[in-house]
Design an enzyme around this catalytic site. Structure first.
Site, PDB file in Angstrom:
ATOM      1  N   LYS A  83       0.855  -1.199   0.000  1.00  0.00           N
ATOM      2  CA  LYS A  83       0.000   0.000   0.000  1.00  0.00           C
ATOM      3  C   LYS A  83       0.884   1.240   0.000  1.00  0.00           C
ATOM      4  CE  LYS A  83      -4.551   0.434   2.213  1.00  0.00           C
ATOM      5  NZ  LYS A  83      -5.258   0.465   3.509  1.00  0.00           N
TER       6      LYS A  83
HETATM    7  O1  G3P Z   1      -8.832   1.598   4.531  1.00  0.00           O
HETATM    8  C1  G3P Z   1      -8.963   2.923   4.971  1.00  0.00           C
HETATM    9  C2  G3P Z   1      -9.789   2.960   6.195  1.00  0.00           C
HETATM   10  O2  G3P Z   1      -9.166   2.209   7.222  1.00  0.00           O
HETATM   11  C3  G3P Z   1     -10.048   4.365   6.682  1.00  0.00           C
HETATM   12  O3  G3P Z   1     -11.256   4.321   7.373  1.00  0.00           O
HETATM   13  O4  G3P Z   1     -13.062   5.135   8.855  1.00  0.00           O
HETATM   14  O5  G3P Z   1     -10.645   5.884   9.216  1.00  0.00           O
HETATM   15  O6  G3P Z   1     -11.952   6.724   7.241  1.00  0.00           O
HETATM   16  P1  G3P Z   1     -11.758   5.581   8.214  1.00  0.00           P
END
Ligand code: G3P
Length: 217
Positions: A83
């Site tokens: 990534k």
């Molecule tokens: O894969 C990206 C994800 O982990 C981000 O999620 O909820 O922190 O925007 P969030």
């Protein structure tokens, strides 16, 4: 649509994997912190639980150091997807790694133009963050629609991996648009099973069956 679990919690991954519905896992530095474990140990364990792609994120910001970290991470398993962030150095690294046959997931995507750049850099996956768009008042699902249209216009192989998924509606709407993959926290995936009419209907079936006094076999 492929289902990835967005977590570094190996117990939660095992539980989901047991359903036979799990196609991969994504992690990131925040999820590694949340897991409270060494990145190498937990990523190696995740690679042993699922056969599908396991995204492990570099933390360097310059190309040379990203390449060095990628070399370390990709030794953890044949199913590792490196990534990288959607930056100039991230896409330089993406181009180099995919050229060598390594899967690359380009993350922190917030515009269709960024997604276009990632596809041109040969990304295996692009991760547009729908939830964080919603957080700032922009309908994140419209980003998925734009990327799908652009990718189809040019027949790009890059798979749209919907990320920052906060609820089952994000999954529903992304699937309607033809996103290739979604990655969500396990608790969001489990919520996809829930419907009150299913519970009510099953209870009624079992009550009526009990009244027959029969058994099967
Ligand atoms: O894969 C990206 C994800 O982990 C981000 O999620 O909820 O922190 O925007 P969030």
């Amino acid at each position: 649509m492929k289902f990835f679990a967005d977590t570094a919690d190996t117990d939660a991954i095992r539980e989901l994997a047991a359903t036979g519905l799990l196609d991969g896992v994504t992690t990131n530095p925040s999820l590694i912190k949340k897991a409270g474990r060494d990145i190498m140990d937990v990523t190696r364990e995740i690679c042993s639980i699922v056969d599908g792609p396991v995204s492990a994120e570099v933390v360097a910001t310059d190309h040379d150091e990203m390449m060095r970290e990628a070399e370390v991470l990709r030794k953890l398993g044949d199913n590792i997807a490196i990534k990288v962030p959607l930056t100039i150095d991230g896409l330089k690294t993406c181009k180099k790694l995919t050229g060598d046959g390594t899967m690359v997931n380009v993350t922190l995507c917030f515009s269709a133009n960024q997604a276009l750049l990632a596809a041109k850099a040969g990304a295996s996956f692009i991760s547009p963050f729908v939830g964080r768009h919603d957080d700032v008042g922009y309908p994140g699902i419209e980003l998925i629609a734009d990327i799908r249209l652009i990718y189809d216009n040019y027949d790009f192989d890059t798979e749209i991996l919907v990320a920052s998924v906060r609820n089952p509606i994000h999954i529903h709407d992304s699937a309607k648009l033809g996103a290739d993959v979604m990655t969500a926290p396990p608790e969001v995936i489990w919520r996809m099973f829930d419907h009150p009419l299913t519970d009510k209907g099953l209870a009624a079936f079992l009550k009526d069956w009990e009244a027959t006094g029969q058994t099967i076999g």
